[in-house]
Design a protein around this motif. Sequence first.
Motif, short mmCIF file in Angstrom:
data_model
loop_
_atom_site.label_atom_id
_atom_site.label_comp_id
_atom_site.label_asym_id
_atom_site.label_seq_id
_atom_site.Cartn_x
_atom_site.Cartn_y
_atom_site.Cartn_z
N LEU A 159 0.95 -1.32 -0.31
CA LEU A 159 -0.33 -0.28 0.05
C LEU A 159 0.52 1.47 -0.21
O LEU A 159 0.64 2.85 -0.59
CB LEU A 159 -0.94 0.41 1.40
CG LEU A 159 -2.00 -0.99 0.95
CD1 LEU A 159 -3.16 -0.92 2.39
CD2 LEU A 159 -2.62 -1.05 0.53
N LEU A 259 -0.76 -5.03 1.92
CA LEU A 259 -2.22 -5.83 2.50
C LEU A 259 -2.01 -6.90 2.18
O LEU A 259 -2.64 -7.40 1.19
CB LEU A 259 -3.87 -4.86 1.81
CG LEU A 259 -4.82 -5.72 1.71
CD1 LEU A 259 -5.05 -4.99 3.12
CD2 LEU A 259 -6.04 -4.74 1.19
N SER A 276 -8.00 0.73 2.98
CA SER A 276 -7.04 0.97 2.17
C SER A 276 -6.19 1.84 1.33
O SER A 276 -5.05 2.82 1.95
CB SER A 276 -6.64 -0.17 1.08
OG SER A 276 -6.62 -1.63 1.10
#
Length: 285
Positions: A159, A259, A276
């Motif tokens: 991310l 993630l 996210s």
Amino acid sequence: MIDRRLDLDSVHAFVLIAELGNFTRAAEATGTTQSAISLKLKRLEDKLGSKLLERTPRYVKLSSSGAAFLEAARELLKAHDQAISVFSEARQRLAIGISDHVAGPELPALIARMNARDPRLLIEIRIGSSSDLLQSFDRRDLDAVVARMHVGRDDGQILSQEKFGWFASPDWHHRAGEPIPIATMPEPCGVKIMASELLDKAGVSWDEVFVGGGVAAVAAAVMAGIGVAALTRRMLPLGAIDVGPQLGLPALPRLPVVLHSRAQGGRRQEAITALSAALKNAVGA
């Protein structure tokens, strides 16, 4: 008569942009493109006959009209979700693990935003070490985990990359000739292992003076003047300083936030996608 009935997708796009402060993050949160988000905002502004956001190459901020409309927009979306929930299927559970080194002070706002976005989801958040959370994920006790890159794993979606430093209280001073006092978390914390290995490799004399059960405890020890800790700036109160350069401590790398998710389609995946995007925005990726 002017038709001012609002398109809910456009209202949702406006709220996301306002909350995330970023068109790109809003697009990621909805699984669409930046141009599509921009078009929705323009349609909403045209419908209302007022500019809602001021956009420059560096930032996005609410106009006076946008600030006045934001809370009403949130209430409109909430009312819509409550109305359709009457016909919805049974409530779904979404269990998410977030590493203690990732779950910063913005976590309560992120959880509130997820709940407001889809009240039909029963959201369970667990905070812990990356290692423990990934073991729970592999046992299928968790639907998703947001953690630091873990040694020996190459799965997951990166991310962001977050910078670490050696932080201390502005009132703390190192006593010449003494080992560097280090505040840290217990093993198997990956950040602790990385930091200690870098100190040893650089030949820096150090002493573990505080072990906290979480990042909040370590940050409190730092601000109490107990010692130095390897943390990100957003995990510490304003005023903490990076003393690494002045003490000649080894540079700390940017560590990936990753993630891991098994949610496929539906409301659960939409919630994880939104989380996210919000985490990317908070970390500053």
